[in-house]
Each structure stands twice: as C-alpha cells, then as structure tokens.
Enzyme design. Structure first.
Site, PDB file in Angstrom:
ATOM      1  N   GLU A 123       8.970  25.237 -25.113  1.00  0.00           N
ATOM      2  CA  GLU A 123       7.675  25.740 -24.621  1.00  0.00           C
ATOM      3  C   GLU A 123       7.629  25.791 -23.092  1.00  0.00           C
ATOM      4  O   GLU A 123       6.542  25.829 -22.501  1.00  0.00           O
ATOM      5  CB  GLU A 123       6.498  24.897 -25.157  1.00  0.00           C
ATOM      6  CG  GLU A 123       6.567  24.531 -26.625  1.00  0.00           C
ATOM      7  CD  GLU A 123       6.549  25.728 -27.564  1.00  0.00           C
ATOM      8  OE1 GLU A 123       6.468  26.864 -27.086  1.00  0.00           O
ATOM      9  OE2 GLU A 123       6.628  25.523 -28.797  1.00  0.00           O
ATOM     10  N   ASP A 148      10.705  35.501 -26.008  1.00  0.00           N
ATOM     11  CA  ASP A 148      11.167  35.074 -27.326  1.00  0.00           C
ATOM     12  C   ASP A 148      12.032  36.192 -27.902  1.00  0.00           C
ATOM     13  O   ASP A 148      11.608  37.359 -27.949  1.00  0.00           O
ATOM     14  CB  ASP A 148       9.988  34.818 -28.265  1.00  0.00           C
ATOM     15  CG  ASP A 148       9.260  33.528 -27.946  1.00  0.00           C
ATOM     16  OD1 ASP A 148       9.897  32.610 -27.403  1.00  0.00           O
ATOM     17  OD2 ASP A 148       8.054  33.433 -28.235  1.00  0.00           O
TER      18      ASP A 148
END
Length: 575
Positions: free
Chosen positions: A191, A389
C-alpha cells in the site's frame, strides 16, 4: 541529442491468498482472471516489444504471496479448467445470440472463444504452465526488474512489532530468491505505506495496551534486509523535509548509499520536494540506515488509473461492470460513465486501435512535456515514476495491455527519454538528496484511514484488536517453543506463523473499507484467527503429551493443506 530525463514504469502485481479459499465470486477466480487478463497479455506484450529490438526496461512487483499462488499446483490445474469453462460459456453465448438474431454479439462471443483459447495455448504450451518462469526470463533479458514485497502484503506502519515487519520483509526476500534465482534489490511497500522512526503506540484497545515504544523507521528495516530502494507517494515528500546541502553517496562495495556526515539540516523550501527526484530516506536529522525512495507522480498517474477522467473511461472501451448473465462475459462498451447499465451500447473491437493510438500518443507526449518542463525549470534531468496496479491493465481495463505496449514503444522511441528499470536508474546515480518522509500511504487522504477506520458501516478496528492480541501471544509462544527439537511441534508452530502472516494481509481491511468483498474479508480475517488460536492450543497439548489426538492430527493436516505457502518458513526466526 541531450536527454530530458528518465521514465520508470512500475507495475505492482498482487492478490491475497485465495488458493483453497473460495472460488466465485470471491476466491481463486480472482487469480484466474488476473492470470488470463493481465499476466499472460503483459508477458506477451513485453516479449513482442523486446523482439522488435526496442531498448527499454520496466519494473514489475510480484508479491511473495502472489508468487506462491502462481506456482501452486492447485492454481495450475484449476486455471486450465477455468479457461475451458470460459470457452464453453462463450460458445453457449454465441449459440444464444444467434438464436436471438443478434449477429454482432455472436461475433463478440466468437472473439471471447479466441481470447481464452489463446490464453490456454500460451499457458500450457508456450509458458509450460510457468508464469513466474516467463517473468524470470524477462528479468534475465534485462527487460524487467522484479520487486519483492512483504510476505503477505502486511500493512507495515500498523503492525505492532518491528521484528514482525522484518519477518515480512525477510520472507519476501527469501521467496523472491526461490522463484527468480536472485536477491531483490527493490521492494514494493504494501500500500506504499511508510512510517518513520518515532515513539509509537497502538491506537486500538488490545492486550498490548497503550504503552508507547520506540520504533525503527521502515527504511531501516528494509536496509537490514538488503533492500536498496522502494516507492512512495508524493504526499510523503511534500509533507516531509529535504536536506539543504547534504547527500547520500554510492558505495560500490555493498551497493548502498551512505552518509559522510553525521547530521543533516533540512530545508523548508517546498520547491525542492518534487516527485521528479529520488531521495535517500532517513527518519531523523541524525541519519541512520537508509533506503532510496522513488516518488510517484500523481498527475500522470491520474491519466491512467482514473475511470472518470482517465483513459479507461474512453467511451469505446469495454465496460467492466456490465456482464452477461450466462458466464459473466462482457459485450458492452463504456458508452458513458454516467449512463445506467441498461443503456450501454454494444462493444465494437474495430473502434479500439484508434482510441489506443490517441491515448498512447497523449500519454507519451505528457511524459515528455513533464520531463522537459522539469529540466527547463531546474537545469537537471528528472525521473518520472509511474506506478500502477498491474491488474488495472487487462482485468479492470480490458485494452490496458495494448495501451501499455503502444505507450511504451512511443516513449522508448523518443531519443530524449530514457525508459529504465528502477534498478538501472538507481545504479546509474552517484548521489541522492536526503529526505525525511512523512508517515502515510497511497490510500485515500494518504493516511492509514483506508486500513484503520471506526466507520460504523465498515469498521476495521476489530481486525487490529484481534491481530495485536495474536501478535503479542505469538511472540510469547515463539519464546517458549524456540528451543524445541520436536519435529511435530515445529510443524505446528510453523503453521501458526503462516496463519498470523495471513491475518496480517492488508487486503482484508481494504476489502472491508471499500465494501468490495466485505463479508469474504471478515470471514477470512476471523478464520485465520481461529486457526491460529486452535493451533496454539494443540501446540500446548503437544508440549505436554507424546502424541496428538486423532482429531488434532486431522486439524493440523487441514490447516497445512488449506494454507500451504512459504514451505521453508521457520517460526523461530520471527524473534
């Protein structure tokens, strides 16, 4: 011709542990979708660009937990069945559409058959069912720099003990070496969550209490595990501080950047805190162990990831959300982001090449203008870091791999831009500015709120209470059992450690907060907690008794089969 700077594309590939933990809609089907729609097309696109003789490099993060799953026999068997099932669905759809005289959708169903048949051919024959092996080949060709991450993508700033964070990193390094044959130089912080050194205390009620204790900065823990660089959000630099006149210089002997001075002064000038520089991150003006931080550029990133204002929202692209009832395949285009699902128009593949060309051209021009503008402003070359991502390309955005291929080619053909891996950029520099990064993440508001919230409709505080209680108990039990020679007891405690690692996954809190798979995430968190506690009770029993009961033996076997990752894990290394 003078260059204006470097472009570093970073693709972060990750899924939580879903093998043996559900199928559809939540479970291993997530892994099958990512493999078919993202990983295989990405590998093919990179090989095609390299075969054209293009000089470029990109950085790909593959988390340890994802690597373990892609190498798992359950995945390899199930993925072929998944592809066959989707070929069957596409054939059924084609038959139904023809019955309804919808020739265009029947044509699209035929295209889906081709897509899944090609994926099956690639996986079984070209890749020999070894997706990780294909990434390894790309790494050996110098096209890809593969990053590691925390073992199960644990949220480092909120984990209760530095040794547990270090274990996440160490297992990540070991797993990376197992699958890719080399030690990783760089790491994707789960994250992008970073915490400097300070007197930390838990902010939820648990058995840990609220007593503050001095914690090491995450950069120090990475350095300890020979991680040289990582990636952070721009807000952590913007809210941080940069040294006024001192630098970290490169030492060829160990490959790290070190400080000649013992103390730093930090400048308040916000203009020096830019995403187009790379910083040696420290936690205080006294320096210490460091790792180098590549900084995410928010503006160029928004062009790609945003479904509202970015490229994926282009009207002609395949809509992600509207799916056909029989098999879940998609036959409609975005049309308009504000449009009700019932009014989406049919998808037309012939409209896609033009849109890809326009988007790729726009992005490549944007990258050049940003780097050129920075050089004109500062007189020095900058680096534009674009992290995403991986699953955005292909899974969420169907045309994403084609866009990546086209955009990369355009940028790489610009002689004024160096398209480099993070590793190559790192190794090309003699010094970096020194910075104290602020605490935060790449989540909403750049804080920890996505993973720790007391929102009554999607609370996650309870997950941290469970985790802190179990982390405390685990440390006590490791100290109690670390000298044992009992092989059965060692096996049980190793499985205890696996259950704790799976509890630490940041995915559970994310899925709860975003309400994307809330019930599934809550069940997973609680299930790993129950397994953890029950296994510890069995360990206590084994310490006092020669043999386990039949029921205990079956339970241990069940846990080891269900959560079978990190085979070489040793619980004694956690303290």
């Amino acid at each position: 011709m003078d260059t204006v700077g470097s472009f570093v594309l970073v693709l972060h590939s990750h899924l939580p542990y879903v093998v043996n933990n559900g199928t559809w809609p939540f479970g291993i089907d997530w892994l099958y979708e990512a493999a078919a729609e993202t990983y295989i097309p990405l590998i093919n696109a990179l090989n095609e660009l390299a075969d054209e003789g293009l000089e470029f490099g990109i950085t790909v993060g593959i988390t340890p937990v994802l690597a373990e799953q892609l190498d798992h026999p359950v995945f390899k068997r199930g993925f072929v069945k998944y592809l066959n099932q989707n070929i069957k669905f596409a054939k059924q759809n084609e038959k139904q559409f023809k019955k309804e005289n919808d020739e265009h959708k029947a044509y699209l169903a035929k295209q889906w058959q081709r897509i899944f048949k090609t994926a099956k051919e690639d996986f079984t024959k070209k890749f020999n069912k070894d997706i990780l092996g294909e990434f390894r080949k790309l790494q050996e060709r110098g096209i890809v720099d593969i990053l590691t991450s925390g073992a199960t993508h644990g949220y480092f700033p909120l984990l209760s003990d530095d040794k547990l964070i270090s274990s996440q990193i160490r297992i990540g390094v070991d797993t990376h070496e197992k699958h890719f044959g080399t030690k990783p130089s760089g790491m994707w912080l789960p994250e992008c969550a970073y915490r400097p050194a300070y007197n930390w205390r838990p902010n939820v009620n648990s058995d840990l209490g609220f007593e503050p204790k001095m914690r090491r900065g995450v950069e120090s823990l990475m350095h300890e595990n020979e991680i040289r660089y990582f990636f952070a959000d721009y807000e952590l630099v913007r809210k941080g501080e940069v040294s006024k006149s001192h630098y970290a210089t490169f030492d060829e002997k160990d490959g790290f950047f070190h400080f000649a001075q013992k103390e730093f002064d930090f400048r308040p000038d916000a203009s020096q805190r830019t995403p187009f520089r790379v910083y040696s991150a420290v936690s205080s003006h006294l320096g210490g162990d460091a790792a180098v931080a590549f900084i995410r550029d928010p503006e160029t990133a928004r062009q790609v990831w945003s479904g509202e204002i970015g490229y994926p929202g282009t009207p002609v692209y395949l809509d992600f959300h509207k799916k056909y009832s029989e098999g879940g395949l998609r036959y409609w285009k975005v049309t308009d982001n504000e449009l009700d699902m019932a009014y989406k128009h049919d998808y037309y593949p012939q409209d896609i090449p033009k849109a890809i060309e326009e988007n790729a051209h726009h992005f490549s021009e944007l990258v050049y203008k940003v780097l050129d503008g920075y050089k004109l402003w500062t007189g020095t070359e900058g680096v534009l870091v674009a992290p995403f991502d991986s699953e955005l390309f292909g899974h969420w955005w169907f045309e994403g791999p084609s866009f990546l291929k086209s955009a990369l080619k355009k940028i790489a053909l610009n002689p004024r831009i160096k398209v480099q891996t993070a590793k190559k950029y790192y190794e090309s520099k003699d010094f970096f500015d020194v910075a104290k990064l602020a605490e935060g993440s790449w989540g909403e508001n750049n804080d920890h709120g996505t993973w720790l919230t007391s929102d009554p409709f999607k609370p996650t505080v309870w997950t941290w209470t469970l985790l802190y209680n179990d982390e405390k108990l685990f440390k006590e039990k490791v100290a109690e059992f670390e000298v044992t020679k009992d092989k059965k007891l060692i096996k049980i405690m190793n499985q205890v450690a696996r259950e704790l690692l799976l509890m630490q996954s940041s995915d559970w809190q994310f899925l709860i907060t975003t309400v994307s798979a809330k019930d599934y995430a809550e069940r997973r968190m609680y299930r790993h907690h129950i397994y953890f506690r029950r296994l510890l009770k069995i360990a206590d029993y084994k310490k006092e008794n020669k043999n386990l009961t039949k029921r205990q033996e079956l339970f241990v076997r069940l846990c080891c089969k269900k959560d079978s990752l990190f085979k070489n894990l040793d619980f004694r290394k956690f303290i």
